[in-house]
Design an enzyme around this catalytic site. Sequence first.
Site, PDB file in Angstrom:
ATOM      1  N   HIS A  77       0.845  -1.212   0.000  1.00 41.83           N
ATOM      2  CA  HIS A  77       0.000   0.000   0.000  1.00 41.83           C
ATOM      3  C   HIS A  77       0.867   1.243   0.000  1.00 41.83           C
ATOM      4  O   HIS A  77       0.993   1.897   1.031  1.00 41.83           O
ATOM      5  CB  HIS A  77      -0.902   0.002   1.234  1.00 41.83           C
ATOM      6  CG  HIS A  77      -2.071   0.933   1.125  1.00 41.83           C
ATOM      7  ND1 HIS A  77      -2.017   2.259   1.473  1.00 41.83           N
ATOM      8  CD2 HIS A  77      -3.332   0.716   0.703  1.00 41.83           C
ATOM      9  CE1 HIS A  77      -3.202   2.824   1.295  1.00 41.83           C
ATOM     10  NE2 HIS A  77      -4.011   1.897   0.827  1.00 41.83           N
ATOM     11  N   PHE A  78       1.413   1.652  -0.950  1.00 45.05           N
ATOM     12  CA  PHE A  78       1.596   1.135  -2.298  1.00 45.05           C
ATOM     13  C   PHE A  78       3.097   0.971  -2.512  1.00 45.05           C
ATOM     14  O   PHE A  78       3.869   1.773  -1.996  1.00 45.05           O
ATOM     15  CB  PHE A  78       0.990   2.100  -3.326  1.00 45.05           C
ATOM     16  CG  PHE A  78      -0.494   2.272  -3.145  1.00 45.05           C
ATOM     17  CD1 PHE A  78      -1.372   1.330  -3.661  1.00 45.05           C
ATOM     18  CD2 PHE A  78      -1.009   3.344  -2.442  1.00 45.05           C
ATOM     19  CE1 PHE A  78      -2.743   1.484  -3.512  1.00 45.05           C
ATOM     20  CE2 PHE A  78      -2.378   3.489  -2.282  1.00 45.05           C
ATOM     21  CZ  PHE A  78      -3.248   2.567  -2.815  1.00 45.05           C
TER      22      PHE A  78
END
Length: 171
Positions: A77-78
């Site tokens: 993420h991410f």
Amino acid sequence: MSTLSEVKAPTSTEQPATNEATTPPEIKTTFTSEEIQKLLPHRYPFLLVDKIIDYTPGKQAVGIKNVTINEPHFTGHFPDRPLMPGVLIVEAMAQVGGIVMTQLPGLEGGLFVFAGIDKVRFRRQVVPGDQLVMTVELLWIKQRRFGKMQARAEVDGQLAAEGELMFSLIN
């Protein structure tokens, strides 16, 4: 002048004079990571409060979360742009609220869980290196089982997230 042998020691039924009756118990206003772990059931990687820097019994708490790249959620993420998931910001605020709830008279040691969230808004990204400062204020508690709190999370004085959190005591 008296000598040591002339000073009468208290007998087994006498108690030395202390000022305990006149000194009120000290109110704890901060909590370390170790103390938080005694109050909340969460553990790594889900314990999201590093310390409580200000606590007003029955009213509010201010907690700190130091956000680091080593946290497992940043792997996905991410990968190229790590952002703290909003749901974890809300959970971190709720854990600060849990400190307030578990310290209410007669409810010490109770397990409080989410009963709902309202009006949650995200205003700023939270990234590795940020220090999340969360302020959670108790709005009301009913029947000693349900509570509602107002929560805010800030980074560098900028609002990152805010909302209302509801809690329920489970047995």
